[in-house]
Design a protein around this motif. Structure first.
Motif, short mmCIF file in Angstrom:
data_model
loop_
_atom_site.label_atom_id
_atom_site.label_comp_id
_atom_site.label_asym_id
_atom_site.label_seq_id
_atom_site.Cartn_x
_atom_site.Cartn_y
_atom_site.Cartn_z
N ASP A 233 0.80 -1.22 0.00
CA ASP A 233 0.00 0.00 0.00
C ASP A 233 0.84 1.27 0.00
O ASP A 233 0.43 2.29 -0.57
N PRO A 253 -6.06 1.05 -12.78
CA PRO A 253 -6.18 0.32 -11.52
C PRO A 253 -4.80 0.05 -10.91
O PRO A 253 -3.85 -0.27 -11.61
N THR A 255 -2.89 -1.97 -7.53
CA THR A 255 -3.05 -2.92 -6.44
C THR A 255 -2.26 -2.47 -5.21
O THR A 255 -1.50 -1.50 -5.27
N VAL A 264 -7.19 1.91 2.34
CA VAL A 264 -8.62 1.58 2.34
C VAL A 264 -9.44 2.81 1.97
O VAL A 264 -10.41 2.74 1.21
N ARG A 266 -8.35 5.25 0.10
CA ARG A 266 -8.15 5.46 -1.34
C ARG A 266 -9.06 4.54 -2.14
O ARG A 266 -9.57 4.93 -3.20
N ILE A 267 -9.24 3.32 -1.65
CA ILE A 267 -10.12 2.38 -2.35
C ILE A 267 -11.55 2.90 -2.35
O ILE A 267 -12.25 2.87 -3.37
N GLN A 272 -7.49 3.78 -5.61
CA GLN A 272 -6.76 2.51 -5.58
C GLN A 272 -7.78 1.41 -5.74
O GLN A 272 -8.87 1.46 -5.16
N TYR A 273 -7.43 0.37 -6.50
CA TYR A 273 -8.43 -0.65 -6.78
C TYR A 273 -8.59 -1.66 -5.65
O TYR A 273 -9.71 -2.00 -5.26
N MET A 274 -7.46 -2.16 -5.13
CA MET A 274 -7.56 -3.22 -4.13
C MET A 274 -6.35 -3.21 -3.21
O MET A 274 -5.35 -2.56 -3.45
N THR A 275 -6.50 -3.97 -2.12
CA THR A 275 -5.38 -4.27 -1.24
C THR A 275 -5.51 -5.72 -0.82
O THR A 275 -6.55 -6.36 -1.05
N THR A 327 -11.61 -5.22 -2.00
CA THR A 327 -11.99 -4.16 -2.93
C THR A 327 -13.09 -3.34 -2.26
O THR A 327 -13.51 -3.65 -1.15
N VAL A 328 -13.56 -2.32 -2.94
CA VAL A 328 -14.53 -1.43 -2.31
C VAL A 328 -15.78 -2.17 -1.84
O VAL A 328 -16.37 -1.83 -0.82
#
Length: 362
Positions: A233, A253, A255, A264, A266-267, A272-275, A327-328
């Motif tokens: 992240d 996107p 990761t 989180v 940012r998602i 940001q797409y995912m963590t 993801t969101v």
């Protein structure tokens, strides 16, 4: 540096990171056993990093739970591999019963791990596998983490996942997890996307990732990047900052890993797409249980779920834990459900509308 100077360096590091006071060095020594068990903990980051936010307080809490009458653990954190080596040398000099270490540079730490072994001090590798005669290892399956990132990136890229161009923003080359993550990611990315640029980020430092990403944008063009696989992240945040500074719209996107609060957020905001969410409490529980058993001269076979090999040591007792894509749409059922963050922590006033849209409501 002399042993005495190393001890001073560790004491200074403790003061700077706000960990245990100098008086904590006096608790328990070799052979004290039982409730006199003395534990040293060396981490690669503090403050806003995941190691400061999650790992350190969880380790201290679990040690207190398993050994309520033991002296407080000696905890030190630094981003400098030379300082970390000095810290481990100082713990050996102090004669602690067991050490938990998350190595900054596993290869550079080898000689100190060997010195600990000669002194009869078991070393548990936490999160990162150091070289040398390690007595136990607890982490997450790095190949699985890379696969989760790669699969999520392809999903986010949509039609561009077929032949699109991406940037790989890996971690530090000195960290064995970096190659492990990359291997897992490439297992799903190869043959599907083109890798326009690939970087190993020195020291996992965001400023280096920012510079590398700026270079990738200049080389590939603002329209030539369809996705970015950032290894964690903090690197993701630097990548996104570089993309936004270059006015890349829409953002491709990106990761991440570690489920840091800012990531989180940012998602939720769509930046940001995912963590990747890793259960730090589960990792800490297994690590501390291993450390306490080893410090008391007991086997760890019932704690370890298997073995791993390092570049120097075979059949190290190990526990590798699972990880999860966030993801969101899954924040509430993962991070909030597990008590990592509350909705109030995630949903600042600025994010209130986005949170409502994502179903993040009390």
């Amino acid at each position: 540096m002399s042993r005495a100077a190393a001890a001073v360096a560790v004491g200074t590091g403790l003061a700077l990171t706000g960990t245990c006071a100098e008086s904590d060095w006096s608790g328990g020594g070799r052979g004290s056993g039982g409730d006199g068990l003395s534990v040293g903990v060396l981490l690669p980051g503090s403050g806003a990093s995941r190691y400061g936010q999650f790992d350190r307080p969880l380790i201290e809490r679990k040690l207190k739970e398993l050994c309520p009458h033991c002296p407080a653990a000696t905890v030190a954190a630094t981003p400098d591999p030379d300082v970390q080596q000095q810290q481990l040398d100082a713990l050996i000099t102090r004669g602690v019963d067991v050490v938990i270490v998350s190595a900054i540079d596993p290869k550079a730490l080898r000689s100190s791990v060997e010195a600990a072994h000669r002194a009869g001090i078991p070393v548990v590798a936490y999160d990162r596998l150091a070289q040398g005669p390690i007595s136990g290892y607890v982490s997450f399956d790095g190949a699985e983490i890379g696969r989760l990132q790669g699969e999520a990136l392809l999903k986010a890229m949509g039609p561009k996942a077929d032949g699109g161009q991406i940037v790989l923003m890996n971690g530090a080359a000195s960290d064995p997890n970096t190659a492990w993550f990359e291997q897992g990611a490439l297992s799903v990315l190869k043959g599907k996307v083109r890798i326009g640029k690939s970087y190993d980020t020195a020291g996992w430092r965001p400023e280096n990732a920012y510079a590398d990403m700026s270079g990738a944008i200049a080389a590939l063009g603002a329209d030539g990047i369809d996705g970015v696989l950032a290894a964690n992240d903090r690197l993701a945040g630097a990548v996104i900052s570089a993309l936004e500074a270059a006015a890349v719209r829409p953002l491709p996107p990106v990761t991440g890993q570690d489920a840091e609060l800012v990531a989180v957020q940012r998602i939720v905001a769509g930046r940001q797409y995912m963590t990747v969410y890793k259960s730090f409490p589960a990792e800490v529980d297994a690590t501390v249980e291993m450390a306490v058993a080893l410090g008391r001269g007991k086997p760890v076979g019932s704690i370890a779920t298997g073995t791993v090999d390092s570049a120097t040591t075979k059949d190290i007792p190990a526990t590798l834990l699972p990880s999860y894509t966030v993801t969101v749409g899954t924040i509430k059922d993962t991070l909030v459900k597990d008590g990592i963050y509350t909705i109030d922590q995630i949903c600042t006033p600025k994010l209130r509308s986005a949170c409502e849209k994502a179903g993040l409501t009390p």
